[in-house]
Design a protein around this motif. Structure first.
Motif, mmCIF file in Angstrom:
data_model
loop_
_atom_site.group_PDB
_atom_site.id
_atom_site.type_symbol
_atom_site.label_atom_id
_atom_site.label_comp_id
_atom_site.label_asym_id
_atom_site.label_seq_id
_atom_site.Cartn_x
_atom_site.Cartn_y
_atom_site.Cartn_z
ATOM 1 N N TYR A 1 0.841 -1.194 0.000
ATOM 2 C CA TYR A 1 0.000 0.000 0.000
ATOM 3 C C TYR A 1 0.879 1.247 0.000
ATOM 4 O O TYR A 1 1.879 1.331 0.731
ATOM 5 C CB TYR A 1 -0.881 0.030 1.254
ATOM 6 C CG TYR A 1 -2.147 -0.779 1.140
ATOM 7 C CD1 TYR A 1 -3.116 -0.442 0.200
ATOM 8 C CD2 TYR A 1 -2.392 -1.857 1.986
ATOM 9 C CE1 TYR A 1 -4.307 -1.168 0.114
ATOM 10 C CE2 TYR A 1 -3.577 -2.589 1.908
ATOM 11 C CZ TYR A 1 -4.541 -2.229 0.956
ATOM 12 O OH TYR A 1 -5.704 -2.932 0.875
ATOM 13 N N HIS A 2 0.465 2.211 -0.823
ATOM 14 C CA HIS A 2 1.214 3.472 -0.871
ATOM 15 C C HIS A 2 0.327 4.598 -1.374
ATOM 16 O O HIS A 2 -0.730 4.361 -1.945
ATOM 17 C CB HIS A 2 2.445 3.343 -1.785
ATOM 18 C CG HIS A 2 2.111 2.984 -3.213
ATOM 19 N ND1 HIS A 2 1.808 1.692 -3.596
ATOM 20 C CD2 HIS A 2 1.991 3.726 -4.330
ATOM 21 C CE1 HIS A 2 1.549 1.661 -4.889
ATOM 22 N NE2 HIS A 2 1.632 2.880 -5.371
ATOM 23 N N HIS A 3 0.794 5.804 -1.160
ATOM 24 C CA HIS A 3 0.221 6.997 -1.779
ATOM 25 C C HIS A 3 1.156 7.359 -2.922
ATOM 26 O O HIS A 3 2.375 7.360 -2.741
ATOM 27 C CB HIS A 3 0.121 8.136 -0.760
ATOM 28 C CG HIS A 3 -0.723 7.767 0.423
ATOM 29 N ND1 HIS A 3 -2.080 7.975 0.466
ATOM 30 C CD2 HIS A 3 -0.399 7.127 1.573
ATOM 31 C CE1 HIS A 3 -2.551 7.512 1.605
ATOM 32 N NE2 HIS A 3 -1.553 6.981 2.302
ATOM 33 N N GLU A 4 0.583 7.634 -4.067
ATOM 34 C CA GLU A 4 1.408 7.876 -5.248
ATOM 35 C C GLU A 4 2.314 9.084 -5.013
ATOM 36 O O GLU A 4 1.852 10.135 -4.550
ATOM 37 C CB GLU A 4 0.486 8.126 -6.457
ATOM 38 C CG GLU A 4 1.129 7.830 -7.787
ATOM 39 C CD GLU A 4 1.451 6.347 -7.929
ATOM 40 O OE1 GLU A 4 0.768 5.508 -7.324
ATOM 41 O OE2 GLU A 4 2.410 6.038 -8.659
ATOM 42 N N MET A 5 3.585 8.932 -5.313
ATOM 43 C CA MET A 5 4.567 10.028 -5.245
ATOM 44 C C MET A 5 4.585 10.740 -3.893
ATOM 45 O O MET A 5 4.578 11.974 -3.822
ATOM 46 C CB MET A 5 4.300 11.035 -6.380
ATOM 47 C CG MET A 5 4.408 10.387 -7.741
ATOM 48 S SD MET A 5 3.942 11.459 -9.089
ATOM 49 C CE MET A 5 5.347 12.544 -9.135
ATOM 50 N N ALA B 1 -4.950 4.738 0.154
ATOM 51 C CA ALA B 1 -3.684 4.184 -0.328
ATOM 52 C C ALA B 1 -4.061 3.059 -1.289
ATOM 53 O O ALA B 1 -5.170 2.534 -1.241
ATOM 54 C CB ALA B 1 -2.859 3.644 0.831
ATOM 55 N N HIS B 2 -3.154 2.682 -2.178
ATOM 56 C CA HIS B 2 -3.437 1.576 -3.099
ATOM 57 C C HIS B 2 -2.232 0.657 -3.191
ATOM 58 O O HIS B 2 -1.104 1.067 -2.897
ATOM 59 C CB HIS B 2 -3.857 2.093 -4.485
ATOM 60 C CG HIS B 2 -2.789 2.885 -5.181
ATOM 61 N ND1 HIS B 2 -2.578 4.234 -4.925
ATOM 62 C CD2 HIS B 2 -1.859 2.545 -6.099
ATOM 63 C CE1 HIS B 2 -1.577 4.673 -5.672
ATOM 64 N NE2 HIS B 2 -1.108 3.662 -6.389
ATOM 65 N N GLY B 3 -2.487 -0.594 -3.584
ATOM 66 C CA GLY B 3 -1.420 -1.587 -3.719
ATOM 67 C C GLY B 3 -2.011 -2.837 -4.335
ATOM 68 O O GLY B 3 -3.191 -2.870 -4.680
HETATM 69 FE FE LIG Z 1 0.894 3.390 -7.317
#
Ligand SMILES: [Fe+2]
Length: 351
Positions: free
Chosen positions: A116-120, A317-319
């Protein structure tokens, strides 16, 4: 061999969700069947635009299904109903000059799981939203997961680790390799060459561009450009006037735990490293908590060809898990980035 097994059983593996969605599908899914033209494909209408925009505004997520579309360019036009509206509203400038006129590839191997992350989140200029367009589907095994970041933030802030993150911030360290050093060599340990990342072959220019983005720079052996970025682990979300979690283990060496050609390197030799903002390392327990807090609020988006999803980069967040294709299988998404913004970090008293 024994070492490899011991090492791999020791990995911190995301579980993505609890098994029941943290966000109910009917709150963010828009069925394009209501908006089809006479050719059986979704038609761009004011009614569709309004439905998508209100859903995105309310939830921070919209997933359009049953579009009848097969081409990225057509899906992009649907995604832009939200992306451009947001740009016009927020920036008050001609939005078309801001958006890259392209749909990007994901840029990660399918075999790697993507935490999971937040883009940039790891540079001073981030993006307000990210959109995905499904060109090739892998039903049941090709889902992207989104994690409800408002719930994740609240859960994290109820822990000592969360309060420590808020107090100390984080430091992102990235080693950008030199493309010239890998001519004719197997690209073991390569994530991103500085020539590619910073779009120049000139080392001085590369360093200047990195510094423009708020990064501290130094040169290592083999012309590796080492960057450091100190920033809050949180970001103020203007729409709700509150701070939200804006960091994850995706910028730690464990990003590469299942990444071909990098996973075999010991963590300290991998191209990413992440610490607290006082340069102290996370403990294993802290890393486990960091993964778990997103997993607890996860929801799958199980793609079908033609699907378009727009994800608010603050609210979610996405992953995704590792994907292994059998013969004849494919899974392909395109990516569209929304309006860039300068990170401000957290704001006092807005928790
Ligand atoms: Fe991404």
């Amino acid at each position: 061999m024994t070492d490899t097994i011991a090492q791999s059983s020791d990995l911190i593996r995301p579980s993505w969700w609890t098994g029941s969605p943290a966000v109910p599908a009917d709150s963010y899914v828009v069925d394009a069947a209501e908006f089809l033209g006479s050719d059986g494909r979704v038609a761009v209408t004011d009614a569709l635009a309004e439905r998508m925009r209100s859903t995105f505004r309310d939830v921070g997520l919209v997933h359009v299904v049953n579009t009848g579309l097969t081409e990225h360019s057509d899906m992009r036009a649907i995604a832009k109903l939200v992306v451009d509206a947001e740009m016009a509203y927020r920036a008050g400038a001609n939005p078309r000059g801001v958006l890259e006129p392209n749909v990007y590839e994901i840029g990660a191997p399918l075999e790697a799981w993507l935490h999971y992350h937040h883009e940039m989140a790891y540079v001073g200029t981030s993006t307000k939203m990210v959109a995905f367009l499904c060109k090739r589907e892998l039903p049941g095994r090709g889902a992207t997961f989104v994690s409800d970041n408002l719930q994740a933030t609240d859960a994290l802030m109820a822990t000592e680790f969360g309060r420590k993150l808020a107090r100390l911030g984080v430091c992102y360290r990235r080693d950008l390799t030199d493309r010239e050093a890998f001519v004719g060599r197997e690209p073991i340990g390569v994530y991103n060459h500085w020539q590619h990342s910073l779009a120049t072959d000139d080392p001085a220019e590369a360093e200047a561009r990195a510094q423009e983005r708020g990064l501290q720079t130094s040169w290592g052996p083999d012309r590796v450009l080492q960057t450091r970025y100190y920033v809050s682990a949180f970001e103020h979300f203007p729409q709700l006037d509150r701070n939200v979690l804006y960091s994850s283990v995706a910028d730690h060496a464990m990003w590469f735990d299942a990444w071909p050609l990098v996973e075999q390197l010991p963590p300290e030799q991998r191209p990413l490293w992440m610490t607290f903002g006082d340069d102290s390392d996370f403990t294993r327990e802290e890393l486990e908590l960091f993964v778990d807090v997103y997993d607890r609020f996860g929801t799958p988006i199980d793609w079908r060809v033609g699907d378009v999803a727009v994800i608010c980069n603050y609210r979610f967040a996405h992953g995704r898990p590792s994907i292994r294709l059998a013969a004849g299988e494919e899974r392909e998404l395109g990516v569209l980035l929304g309006e860039p913004f300068q990170r401000v970090g957290d704001v006092a008293d807005r928790w």
